[in-house]
Design a protein around this motif. Structure first.
Motif, PDB file in Angstrom:
ATOM      1  N   LEU A 186       0.847  -1.190   0.000  1.00  0.00           N
ATOM      2  CA  LEU A 186       0.000   0.000   0.000  1.00  0.00           C
ATOM      3  C   LEU A 186       0.881   1.238   0.000  1.00  0.00           C
ATOM      4  CD1 LEU A 186      -2.728  -1.077   2.495  1.00  0.00           C
ATOM      5  CD2 LEU A 186      -3.261   0.234   0.444  1.00  0.00           C
ATOM      6  N   ALA A 227      -0.512   2.330   6.726  1.00  0.00           N
ATOM      7  CA  ALA A 227      -1.535   1.351   7.074  1.00  0.00           C
ATOM      8  C   ALA A 227      -1.165   0.653   8.370  1.00  0.00           C
ATOM      9  CB  ALA A 227      -1.682   0.326   5.958  1.00  0.00           C
ATOM     10  N   SER A 266       3.518  -2.031   5.719  1.00  0.00           N
ATOM     11  CA  SER A 266       3.441  -1.485   4.366  1.00  0.00           C
ATOM     12  C   SER A 266       3.357  -2.590   3.325  1.00  0.00           C
ATOM     13  CB  SER A 266       4.642  -0.581   4.099  1.00  0.00           C
ATOM     14  OG  SER A 266       5.830  -1.314   4.293  1.00  0.00           O
ATOM     15  N   LEU A 276      -7.103  -4.188   7.831  1.00  0.00           N
ATOM     16  CA  LEU A 276      -6.165  -3.071   7.862  1.00  0.00           C
ATOM     17  C   LEU A 276      -6.904  -1.767   8.112  1.00  0.00           C
ATOM     18  CD1 LEU A 276      -4.335  -3.973   4.515  1.00  0.00           C
ATOM     19  CD2 LEU A 276      -3.399  -4.354   6.807  1.00  0.00           C
ATOM     20  N   VAL A 310      -6.338   1.971   6.974  1.00  0.00           N
ATOM     21  CA  VAL A 310      -5.528   2.728   6.028  1.00  0.00           C
ATOM     22  C   VAL A 310      -5.804   4.209   6.253  1.00  0.00           C
ATOM     23  CG1 VAL A 310      -4.981   3.038   3.598  1.00  0.00           C
ATOM     24  CG2 VAL A 310      -5.769   0.823   4.407  1.00  0.00           C
TER      25      VAL A 310
END
Ligand code: C2O
Ligand code: CU
Ligand code: CU
Length: 479
Positions: free
Chosen positions: A245, A249, A266, A278, A280
């Motif tokens: 990502l 996160a 990550s 997760l 985010v």
């Protein structure tokens, strides 16, 4: 060369006659060898919630290219099927109907139902038939799923679209005030492929060549500039997603629900049937910014997120929080059992047999199981009806990752790896399954039946006799 020509033709046809530069086309063919192309991203849609009543496995269509539909299978006509939501303590009751032209079962992956309600391959039911499913749900809040499990046909039926999410909620999770509603996205992430003749048929490798999120190829999603809860199921037949990502996160949960502590993350590796939860943080982005959930090894932007004008609320920031208490299972000593996953079809030299029980596990006792990879990896190893704790990985990647802590029902074995888990069956006696969740392996026979029993010595003795002489009717047989 012939391939290139065919693809060029297809690409040309799809672009509606517009001119593609040859260099642009070549680059695009290298990174994304298949259609549909991601430039026409469609919105990721959430599966509707299951309203109760009947769950019908039946033919359904999906639209993998704009303007052309492909035949697949869905629950209640949808790919993925409707999302079941229950609260801890509820009873789950449903009638599952078979509207296909072949046998199927419905398995509740990650749930702990009585074994006879769990959609074991031997419970396959034919076209026009149905099964009543009814069991109490008493387990932690978590993201689970349901899918078919008929022997030799699971890979094809799941590939064609039979899968749906099963969400359990509870008071412990409520108390965290995690982002919800518009600020939450649940994704059945998988890959797919359209054959040269335009169909969505299962391919024996189990690999597709473009990503699909909730039935939509190359999806995108608009998100507010705030914290967002992103819950992902790897619903692919065999693809392992190396996720990445581009925004901060926090990992808060996996297969069995919340982890003890949140952890910044990550990158993570998600094998078939594994789930992650997760948080985010989109709050620092300008409106209109495009970020993506990417897959590192394919360089696919699996899901694009576009931040909107909306700011949203940034509540429930769990970065440092203690999320839950997890009782550590304890077992000092050598593994009680070792399972070698060999090639594409065998465990400890054996292929699955429907009526053979391969081992007997004492009810309520914590055991240490070792899963070893012997060729043919990746092998995502899954156990029905209980969760386990991953305590050690030797060889290969040589460590236990943050997303493998807490309670798991599936763990990924790469080549050369031995993974030890602690497991305890304390809900129901009966017949369970252990198998590789790479669905083509499972269908080839990489599965074992086992029995959980309060009288393990007696049952092991009986199993030994039956394995020699065939099924016997014991006078004190339980139902
Ligand atoms: Cu999700 Cu036996 O499987
Ligand atoms: Cu399962
Ligand atoms: Cu396997």
């Amino acid at each position: 060369m012939t391939k290139l020509t065919r693809r060029r033709l297809l690409a040309g046809a799809l672009s509606g006659g517009s001119v593609l530069s040859l260099t642009g086309l070549a680059a695009c063919l290298q990174s994304r060898p298949s259609l549909p192309e991601p430039q026409s991203r469609r919105s990721l849609t959430a599966p509707v919630d299951f309203a109760g009543g009947r769950l019908i496995a039946e033919p359904a269509q999906l639209e993998l290219r704009s303007g052309s539909k492909q035949d697949g299978y869905g629950y209640n006509g949808m790919i993925p099927g409707p999302t079941v939501r229950v609260r801890r303590g509820d009873r789950f009751s449903v009638r599952t109907d078979n509207g296909l032209r072949e046998p199927t079962t419905v398995h509740w992956h990650g749930l702990i139902p009585p074994p006879e309600m769990d959609g074991h391959p031997s419970d396959a039911f034919g076209p026009g038939e149905s099964r009543l499913v009814d069991f109490p749900v008493d387990q932690r809040a978590s993201l689970n799923w349901y899918h078919p499990h008929p022997h030799h046909a699971t890979a094809e039926q799941v590939w064609l679209g039979l899968a749906g999410l099963f969400v359990i909620e509870d008071a412990e999770e409520d108390a965290l005030g995690l982002p919800a509603g518009d600020a939450e996205t649940l994704i059945v992430l998988r890959d797919g492929r359209i054959s040269p003749s335009g169909n969505f048929n299962h391919r024996s490798s189990g690999l597709g060549d473009f990503p699909i999120g909730n039935g939509v190829p190359w999806p995108q999603r608009e998100v507010a500039r705030s914290l967002h809860r992103l819950r992902i199921l790897n619903g692919a037949n065999r693809r392992v997603f190396e996720l990445e990502l581009g925004v901060p996160a926090t990992l808060i949960g996996n297969d069995g629900g919340l982890l003890e502590r949140a952890e910044a993350i990550s990158r993570l590796t998600l094998g078939p049937a594994e789930r992650v939860d997760l948080i985010v943080d989109f709050s620092g982005l300008n409106p209109g910014t495009v970020t993506a959930l990417r897959c590192r090894d394919t360089a696919w932007s699996l899901v694009e997120f576009i931040t909107s004008q909306r700011e949203g609320r940034s509540r429930g920031r769990p970065q440092t929080a203690v999320l839950s208490r997890i009782e550590p299972l304890v077992h000092d000593g050598e593994p009680d059992r070792v399972f070698r996953f060999e090639g594409h079809a065998r465990i400890n030299g054996l292929m699955f047999e429907m009526d053979r029980i391969d081992f007997v596990v004492p009810f309520g006792r914590t055991e240490r199981w070792r899963f070893e990879s012997r060729g043919g990896a990746p092998h995502p190893i899954h156990v029905h009806g209980a969760h386990f704790q991953v305590i050690e990985r030797r060889g290969g990647r040589n460590r236990v990752f943050a997303w493998e802590r807490g309670w798991k029902d599936t763990v990924l074995l790469q080549e050369g790896e031995a993974v030890d888990v602690l497991i305890r069956f304390d809900a129901y006696e009966g017949r369970y399954l252990l198998h590789c969740h790479r669905l083509e392996h499972e269908d080839h026979g990489m599965m074992m039946n086992f029995l959980v029993s309060q009288a393990p010595e007696r049952d092991q003795a009986r199993v030994d006799v039956e394995n020699l002489f065939g099924p016997i009717c014991w006078s004190d047989d339980r139902v």
